[in-house]
Write a protein that holds these residues in place. Structure first.
Motif, PDB file in Angstrom:
ATOM      1  N   GLU A 196      43.842  27.479  34.079  1.00 48.11           N
ATOM      2  CA  GLU A 196      42.392  28.606  35.305  1.00 48.11           C
ATOM      3  C   GLU A 196      42.898  30.636  35.340  1.00 48.11           C
ATOM      4  O   GLU A 196      43.833  30.721  35.220  1.00 48.11           O
ATOM      5  CB  GLU A 196      43.149  28.135  36.705  1.00 48.11           C
ATOM      6  CG  GLU A 196      43.582  26.025  37.326  1.00 48.11           C
ATOM      7  CD  GLU A 196      42.604  26.431  37.822  1.00 48.11           C
ATOM      8  OE1 GLU A 196      41.761  27.336  38.743  1.00 48.11           O
ATOM      9  OE2 GLU A 196      42.212  25.084  37.720  1.00 48.11           O
ATOM     10  N   ALA A 238      42.585  33.384  37.444  1.00 51.97           N
ATOM     11  CA  ALA A 238      42.524  33.688  38.547  1.00 51.97           C
ATOM     12  C   ALA A 238      42.232  35.582  38.843  1.00 51.97           C
ATOM     13  O   ALA A 238      42.699  36.302  38.383  1.00 51.97           O
ATOM     14  CB  ALA A 238      43.703  34.066  39.346  1.00 51.97           C
ATOM     15  N   GLU A 270      42.386  38.731  40.783  1.00 52.75           N
ATOM     16  CA  GLU A 270      42.536  39.653  42.030  1.00 52.75           C
ATOM     17  C   GLU A 270      42.455  40.723  41.482  1.00 52.75           C
ATOM     18  O   GLU A 270      41.764  41.319  40.935  1.00 52.75           O
ATOM     19  CB  GLU A 270      44.259  39.072  41.640  1.00 52.75           C
ATOM     20  CG  GLU A 270      44.958  37.707  42.008  1.00 52.75           C
ATOM     21  CD  GLU A 270      46.076  37.219  41.889  1.00 52.75           C
ATOM     22  OE1 GLU A 270      46.809  38.836  41.863  1.00 52.75           O
ATOM     23  OE2 GLU A 270      46.945  36.294  41.622  1.00 52.75           O
TER      24      GLU A 270
END
Length: 150
Positions: A146, A148, A150
């Motif tokens: 995964e 992410a 951010e």
């Protein structure tokens, strides 16, 4: 009444439109894409004029029993079984061995070297594939990560 199993034509379009198809191997995972052929590629597949999609249908008299959706990978000289379908959920299981046999004959006539299917060990259709001569030849492990943002 006898069963006939053959490559689909335009005459089968209505029955195929109403059929319930389920992917071979169960529900698609996060890394897999559903096969969504364009209307043109399906039309070409049904007319036999080309395209990568092949459909084999089974009928008992005039009654539609089931279908097998295949994708041709010409560069690899193989066909891949993508979906099985019928008028209702699991109603096509009885004709699946005949559909697989007809697909094998059609693939050989088209010069293909093999037919493959990604089917899980817990899939109810596995016995039908084995009865039709399909044998496991590999296992695969899929890794994912995964990302992410951010």
């Amino acid at each position: 009444m006898t069963r006939s199993t053959r490559t689909a034509t335009l005459l089968d379009a209505y029955a195929l439109h109403r059929a319930r198809f389920s992917p071979v191997g169960g529900p698609l995972g996060a890394l897999e894409s559903p096969c969504a052929p364009s209307a043109l590629s399906m039309l070409l597949g049904l007319t036999g004029l080309g395209g990568n999609h092949r459909i084999v249908v089974s009928r008992r008299g005039r009654r539609f029993e089931g279908a097998l959706h295949l994708l041709a990978h010409g560069y690899a000289r193989r066909w891949e079984v993508l979906q099985t379908g019928g008028p209702a959920e699991d109603e096509h299981a009885d004709c699946l061995p005949d559909l697989l046999q007809a697909a094998t004959v059609a693939a050989a006539a088209a010069g293909m070297e093999k037919i493959v299917a990604r089917i899980g060990h817990d899939d109810a259709r596995l016995a039908h594939f084995e009865d039709a001569g399909f044998r496991p030849y590999t296992q695969e492990t899929v890794f994912g990560q995964e990302l992410a943002s951010e």
